[in-house]
Motif scaffolding. Structure first.
Motif, PDB file in Angstrom:
ATOM      1  N   TYR A 459      36.657  49.050  37.527  1.00 57.56           N
ATOM      2  CA  TYR A 459      37.945  48.504  37.969  1.00 57.56           C
ATOM      3  C   TYR A 459      38.774  49.631  38.570  1.00 57.56           C
ATOM      4  O   TYR A 459      39.091  50.625  37.886  1.00 57.56           O
ATOM      5  N   SER A 498      35.209  41.379  43.241  1.00 57.66           N
ATOM      6  CA  SER A 498      36.331  40.484  42.955  1.00 57.66           C
ATOM      7  C   SER A 498      37.626  41.272  42.945  1.00 57.66           C
ATOM      8  O   SER A 498      37.630  42.495  42.794  1.00 57.66           O
ATOM      9  N   PHE A 500      42.159  41.207  42.178  1.00 50.21           N
ATOM     10  CA  PHE A 500      43.272  40.673  41.384  1.00 50.21           C
ATOM     11  C   PHE A 500      44.566  41.303  41.878  1.00 50.21           C
ATOM     12  O   PHE A 500      44.617  42.497  42.207  1.00 50.21           O
ATOM     13  N   ALA A 521      43.841  35.750  41.321  1.00 52.93           N
ATOM     14  CA  ALA A 521      42.567  36.261  40.831  1.00 52.93           C
ATOM     15  C   ALA A 521      41.474  35.527  41.589  1.00 52.93           C
ATOM     16  O   ALA A 521      41.390  34.289  41.536  1.00 52.93           O
ATOM     17  N   PHE A 535      37.146  37.044  39.472  1.00 55.82           N
ATOM     18  CA  PHE A 535      37.699  38.175  38.719  1.00 55.82           C
ATOM     19  C   PHE A 535      37.830  37.809  37.245  1.00 55.82           C
ATOM     20  O   PHE A 535      38.303  36.724  36.891  1.00 55.82           O
ATOM     21  N   ASP A 536      37.420  38.747  36.397  1.00 60.28           N
ATOM     22  CA  ASP A 536      37.603  38.593  34.959  1.00 60.28           C
ATOM     23  C   ASP A 536      38.033  39.939  34.387  1.00 60.28           C
ATOM     24  O   ASP A 536      37.624  41.005  34.881  1.00 60.28           O
ATOM     25  N   GLU A 540      42.339  40.525  28.199  1.00 61.81           N
ATOM     26  CA  GLU A 540      43.697  40.345  28.702  1.00 61.81           C
ATOM     27  C   GLU A 540      44.628  39.807  27.622  1.00 61.81           C
ATOM     28  O   GLU A 540      44.218  39.073  26.725  1.00 61.81           O
ATOM     29  N   LEU A 575      43.805  33.892  32.988  1.00 62.02           N
ATOM     30  CA  LEU A 575      42.684  33.781  33.917  1.00 62.02           C
ATOM     31  C   LEU A 575      41.767  32.622  33.546  1.00 62.02           C
ATOM     32  O   LEU A 575      41.496  32.368  32.366  1.00 62.02           O
ATOM     33  N   THR A 577      38.215  31.770  33.371  1.00 64.73           N
ATOM     34  CA  THR A 577      37.022  32.610  33.366  1.00 64.73           C
ATOM     35  C   THR A 577      35.757  31.921  32.864  1.00 64.73           C
ATOM     36  O   THR A 577      34.670  32.478  33.011  1.00 64.73           O
ATOM     37  N   GLY A 593      38.435  31.327  39.472  1.00 58.87           N
ATOM     38  CA  GLY A 593      39.611  32.086  39.885  1.00 58.87           C
ATOM     39  C   GLY A 593      40.915  31.378  39.543  1.00 58.87           C
ATOM     40  O   GLY A 593      40.938  30.222  39.097  1.00 58.87           O
TER      41      GLY A 593
END
Length: 696
Positions: A459, A498, A500, A521, A535-536, A540, A575, A577, A593
């Motif tokens: 990331y 991906s 965010f 996302a 995106f994950d 979070e 999110l 996911t 997303g």
């Protein structure tokens, strides 16, 4: 003829070469110029009046005056002036040479006055290493008549002003780190007996040798009562009501939770003015929870266990050693290390990772705290299923996180703090099979080909937090790049690409703050192309768009009919996911997303009472993954409207007693209605939260 003193002074003023006072009259004779010489005209000073001509008869008036030491010569009308001193240049600026002993009327420039065209010479510019800082005074500037007090912390108690009470956190209290611990030496105990005070109760097994150790204890009671509704599937094999063969059942449920948290820290060093030298900290949390749902096989995989559940668990939330290696400047720039179970939040709002995990951490700052940095390695612990607390009785997961970040204050503009970060999530749980405490498989997730996975995701992040003029701004962006060894749809290796982005600007008007929220996302538009674009995050727990008072962030929506024991989103997460569990499952980058746009406001009605309101609209970014899992031709992207209102009440404007209450409603959009319904045919879903937090 006798003249009075004032008249003598007036006469002297009329004669160019005469100086006199009231006691004596002394004359000086001006040189006489030749008869053919020109009279030198001397201009008057700027701003003064020109002298008037003196008539001869006026001069003769003083001719016969007898003086004490000398006779005044007869005055004749001047015809010429001999060459004397050069006339002053009135166009030249006078130099400021103050008279020793202080200014007087003869100085060219008095302090506080200005002369047109004259600029006072300023002193040389002063330079210093730290612009804007105030240097400490030299040692000789301190008073020398003060008496040092060895135990300055207990002075107020010695004077009888305050008597320490162990249960009082508002006055000096040894249990709250306000005073250093006493040393249980024989000399100290004898001194206390002689003074008639309680003996030193510091345990000897701590091995303390100096009086620089402080003890800080805290306790928290967190009570939750939460009525809610969400789509609940029917237990097909063993429904709670005979004849209930629909996919969706009743949707109302209740949660009650009580958590007690106890924390103790042993700290060496002055904690008020510089980082502590050493800190040992231990925090335990004990949770009890009760859940009541209307359908079976929601709380337990076994249908015979019913629709209610009571559970409890004791977790270790903090257990670390913090060691201060060195100060690098006289402004207490430093670098320190910390190892153990500790709280970690990898960005400003907790979008990527916000948890208490086993980790090592090297951190510090530079340039008078303008730069802060962190180097972190995390080894993720298993979680208790129903409480979410750390379970140290299980072997840690084969899931590691390496993180590095740097913060820069006042960059790119004054008022903003920037963070640049790199995070590497290394997951090697392909060979693991994990079943949660309720009997549901969580690794691998029961989705797609039902196979476990390994993945490496990097990331790259950049975020800002602060203000731009009058506008407060918090924003975060991530790019997730890497590879997934086993795509849940194809079973082949897939690349992860991906993205965010989230931003929340706000504007303060007196006692109100108005906010805007936007989040994007990316979703996966083709689950079979060997590129996962959903995106994950790692773990979070965002403080964003209403946080846990929002319906979508607070509640978990199970994905019914497209997988088993997986959810659209996770509890306390925004999110979408399709994970089996945020706490125990793996990240999934083949997801639909999320898009969120909303507004909100906070109103400080009184210092004790705050009201907040939020209105968010949510969409799926891509629905092809949902269509594949549901075997449907099309699914709309609209999730719906999420409206919430929350209150916070702090009696006496303190943080020790906090009451929270919130209510949220989800008005489903076309996409949510296409995916879910309920037996009661309710058109809306709700979430109510009552929370009381007591802190010592």
């Amino acid at each position: 003829m006798q003249l009075s003193a004032p008249l003598l002074q007036l006469a002297a003023a009329s004669l160019g070469g005469v100086h006199m006072d009231t006691a004596t009259l002394v004359t000086t004779e001006a040189p006489v110029a030749p008869a053919d010489a020109q009279v030198a005209e001397t201009p008057p000073p700027v701003g003064s009046a020109a002298p008037e001509a003196v008539a001869p008869e006026q001069l003769e008036l003083f001719a016969p005056v007898q003086l004490a030491q000398a006779e005044v010569p007869p005055v004749t009308e001047p015809t010429a002036v001999e060459a004397g001193p050069p006339a002053p240049d009135w166009t030249k600026q006078p130099e400021y040479n103050p008279t020793p002993g202080g200014p007087n009327a003869d100085d060219p420039l008095l302090e506080g006055r200005r002369v047109p065209g004259y600029q006072e010479v300023l002193p040389d510019a002063q330079t210093q290493n730290n612009i804007g800082a105030v240097r400490a005074p030299p040692p000789e500037a301190f008073p020398t008549d003060h008496i040092p007090i060895p135990d300055r912390w207990r002075l107020i108690q010695t004077l009888g002003v305050v008597k320490e009470k162990w249960w009082d956190p508002y006055n000096q209290n040894t249990l709250k780190g306000d005073r250093p611990l006493c040393l249980p030496t024989d000399e100290e105990q004898a001194k206390r007996r002689a003074e008639g005070i309680k003996p030193c109760a510091t345990p000897k097994f701590l091995g303390l040798k100096t009086d620089e150790w402080f003890f800080v204890a805290s306790a928290v009671s967190d009570s939750v009562f939460e009525p809610r509704s969400f789509p609940i599937p029917v237990g097909i094999q063993f429904p709670n009501r005979p004849g209930s063969n629909d996919v969706f059942g009743r949707n109302d449920s209740i949660v009650l939770a009580q958590t007690f948290i106890a924390s103790a820290a042993l700290i060496k060093g002055s904690t008020a003015y510089k980082p502590p030298d050493v800190e040992w900290r231990l925090t335990l949390a004990y949770n009890m929870n009760y859940v009541d749902v209307p359908e079976k096989r929601v709380l337990f995989i076994e249908p015979t266990k019913g629709t209610t559940r009571f559970d409890s668990f004791l977790g270790v939330q903090e257990a670390f050693l913090d060691y201060h290696f060195k100060n690098t400047s006289d402004r207490f720039d430093f670098y320190s290390g910390r190892v153990g179970i500790q709280p970690l939040q990898l960005d400003f709002r907790g979008f990527l990772f916000n948890d208490q995990q086993l980790a090592w951490r090297l951190f510090g700052n530079r340039d008078n705290n303008r730069f802060q940095y962190n180097l972190i390695g995390i080894w993720r612990l298993e979680k208790d299923t129903n409480s979410g607390l750390n379970d140290i009785t299980q072997t840690p997961r084969q899931d590691w996180v390496l993180h590095a970040n740097v913060y820069r204050q006042d960059f790119p503009i004054v008022g903003l703090t920037s963070e640049a970060s790199v995070t590497w999530n290394i997951n090697r749980e392909r060979g693991d099979v994990q079943v949660d405490d309720n009997g549901f498989p969580v690794r691998p997730a029961l989705i797609g080909n039902l196979r476990a996975r390994n993945y490496d995701i990097v990331y790259l992040g950049y975020g800002v937090d602060g203000r731009v003029g009058r506008v407060n701004l918090s924003a975060q962006a991530y790019a997730a790049l890497g590879s997934d060894r086993n795509n849940v749809f194809t079973g082949r290796k897939a690349e992860v690409r991906s993205f965010f982005f989230a931003a929340e600007p706000s504007y303060d008007v007196n006692w109100a703050r108005f906010r805007g929220s936007f989040l994007f996302a990316s979703g996966d538009g083709d689950p079979f192309d060997d590129t996962e674009r959903g995106f994950d995050a790692i773990f979070e727990n965002p403080i964003f768009a209403g946080a846990d008072t929002s319906y979508w962030i607070r509640q978990t929506i199970p994905f019914i009919g497209g997988g088993r024991a997986i959810s659209i989103n996770g509890r306390n997460g925004v999110l979408n996911t399709l994970r089996s569990s945020k706490e125990e499952g793996q990240s999934n980058f083949a997801n639909p997303g999320t898009i969120l746009a909303g507004v909100g406001a906070d109103f400080d009605i009184t210092p004790e009472f705050r009201v907040s309101a939020n209105l968010n609209h949510l969409w799926f970014h891509k629905t092809q993954v949902l269509q594949t899992l549901r075997s449907e031709g099309s699914i709309p992207k609209d999730i719906g409207w999420d409206a919430s209102v929350a209150t916070i009440y702090r009696p006496s404007f303190i943080q020790n007693v906090v009451f929270r209450a919130s209510a949220a409603v989800l008005q489903p959009g076309s996409g949510f209605r296409d995916l879910f319904e309920n037996r009661d045919r309710d058109k809306r879903y709700y979430s109510v939260l009552f929370n009381a937090i007591l802190t010592y």
